[in-house]
Design a protein around this motif. Structure first.
Motif, PDB file in Angstrom:
ATOM      1  N   ALA A 222      -6.411   1.652   5.102  1.00  0.00           N
ATOM      2  CA  ALA A 222      -6.428   0.438   4.277  1.00  0.00           C
ATOM      3  C   ALA A 222      -5.644  -0.683   4.947  1.00  0.00           C
TER       4      ALA A 222
ATOM      5  N   PHE B  79      -2.966   5.302  -2.690  1.00  0.00           N
ATOM      6  CA  PHE B  79      -4.016   6.131  -2.123  1.00  0.00           C
ATOM      7  C   PHE B  79      -3.602   7.600  -2.174  1.00  0.00           C
ATOM      8  N   SER B  80      -4.577   8.468  -2.117  1.00  0.00           N
ATOM      9  CA  SER B  80      -4.320   9.901  -2.268  1.00  0.00           C
ATOM     10  C   SER B  80      -3.727  10.538  -1.017  1.00  0.00           C
ATOM     11  N   SER B  81      -3.736   9.835   0.107  1.00  0.00           N
ATOM     12  CA  SER B  81      -3.189  10.392   1.345  1.00  0.00           C
ATOM     13  C   SER B  81      -2.665   9.275   2.224  1.00  0.00           C
TER      14      SER B  81
ATOM     15  N   SER C  35       1.151   5.691  -0.308  1.00  0.00           N
ATOM     16  CA  SER C  35       0.567   7.027  -0.298  1.00  0.00           C
ATOM     17  C   SER C  35       1.175   7.834  -1.433  1.00  0.00           C
ATOM     18  N   ARG C  36       0.328   8.545  -2.166  1.00  0.00           N
ATOM     19  CA  ARG C  36       0.804   9.291  -3.328  1.00  0.00           C
ATOM     20  C   ARG C  36       1.873  10.304  -2.951  1.00  0.00           C
TER      21      ARG C  36
ATOM     22  N   LEU D 237      -5.561   7.599   4.351  1.00  0.00           N
ATOM     23  CA  LEU D 237      -6.282   6.515   3.676  1.00  0.00           C
ATOM     24  C   LEU D 237      -5.417   5.263   3.583  1.00  0.00           C
ATOM     25  N   THR D 238      -4.131   5.441   3.358  1.00  0.00           N
ATOM     26  CA  THR D 238      -3.228   4.292   3.283  1.00  0.00           C
ATOM     27  C   THR D 238      -3.206   3.528   4.594  1.00  0.00           C
TER      28      THR D 238
ATOM     29  N   LEU E 122       0.843  -1.191   0.000  1.00  0.00           N
ATOM     30  CA  LEU E 122       0.000   0.000   0.000  1.00  0.00           C
ATOM     31  C   LEU E 122       0.880   1.244   0.000  1.00  0.00           C
TER      32      LEU E 122
END
Length: 300
Positions: A232, A223-225, A195-196, A228-229, A193
């Motif tokens: 997840a 993921f965008s942040s 993060s962008r 969120l990562t 996983l």
């Protein structure tokens, strides 16, 4: 005719004891001994020539006169407290304006702010989030928490803690049938996983542990942040690279675990920034000292 005003310190003690219903609780709130509280109540009763409390074997209770007196002076003390807090807030230049990265604010600072507000109710903290560099000459800010190497010209920088990263995952992934996660090589069987905004974390960590080839992992989710990562990872979607010091709550509670033993420092850190001024406002100094104390106890 002169106004009759009782001695104010015994009156303050009476208000606390009457409100709390206990000499002991009153002493705790006022940070004095129980015997000191008892002496102050006796002084007030002697001055008024009125008995305010029944002293009983199981504790105390207000007399009828004491109850009536408490109902009159209690609201007055509450108004004094409110007026003092309002005056202090206004005299100290309004709210304390703090900017932080969203992940830092959500995963670390927000969980500790209630304790600060309880300790310093007169300081109104206004927290905003942004990743753009703070410009104290144009932004309405008192303090900023930023991530980097500490090389910001024209500002004071206090290091908070280093950027330490390691894989994190749900404990359910550790012993998944046919896909255990007990060594670095086992990562090839699990989704990674990302993060962008921290897309280099996995390659950096894998290179540090001598497995750079695993960076070409075929099963990835971006993921965008970081928030969120991490969520997840909590939900069992795969293995994330975690900023250990921002995840102390999840690691302490067991919703996330560190499956592999290596923690890597990236050379960057979180810093508290403030403008260069001749004098530091009290609200800034109080928050700075509190924040530095909090970071000393953050998971290494």
């Amino acid at each position: 005719m002169a106004k009759i005003i009782p001695p104010l310190n015994p009156l303050r003690v009476f208000e606390a004891v009457a409100r709390l219903g206990s000499f002991t609780k009153g002493a705790d709130e006022l940070h004095v001994s129980q015997s000191a509280v008892s002496r102050q109540i006796s002084l007030l009763e002697d001055y008024l020539q009125v008995r305010l409390f029944h002293r009983e074997q199981r504790g105390i209770s207000l007399t009828e006169a004491g109850r009536a007196y408490q109902q009159e002076i209690g609201p007055a003390f509450a108004r004094i407290v409110a007026a003092t807090q309002n005056l202090l807030t206004q005299s100290r230049g309004g709210p304390l304006r703090v900017r932080a990265y969203t992940t830092f604010a959500a995963k670390w600072l927000m969980r500790r702010l209630p304790a600060f507000q309880q300790a310093y109710p007169e300081i109104d903290v206004q927290l905003s989030t942004d990743v753009t560099p703070a410009d104290f000459s144009s932004d309405a800010l008192d303090l900023a928490i930023q991530f980097g190497d500490g090389g910001w010209p024209g500002v004071h920088c206090d290091p908070l803690f280093d950027d330490c990263i390691t894989p994190v995952c749900s404990p359910a992934l550790l012993d998944r049938p046919g896909m255990p996660l007990r060594c670095v090589d086992d990562l090839k069987h699990h989704r990674l996983l990302h993060s962008r905004y921290r897309k280099e974390d996995w390659p950096y960590w894998l290179a540090a542990v001598g497995q750079p080839a695993l960076a070409a992992h075929p099963d990835n989710m971006v993921f965008s942040s970081s928030i969120l990562t991490y969520q997840a990872a909590v939900d069992g979607l795969g293995v994330a690279i975690g900023q250990v010091r921002l995840l102390d709550h999840e690691l302490d509670s067991g919703t996330l675990v560190c499956p592999l033993p290596r923690v890597v420092r990236k050379g960057l850190a979180y810093y508290l920034l403030r403008p260069q001024r001749d004098a530091m406002p009290r609200k800034v100094a109080v928050f700075r000292d509190w924040l530095l104390d909090q970071t000393r106890h953050t998971r290494a």
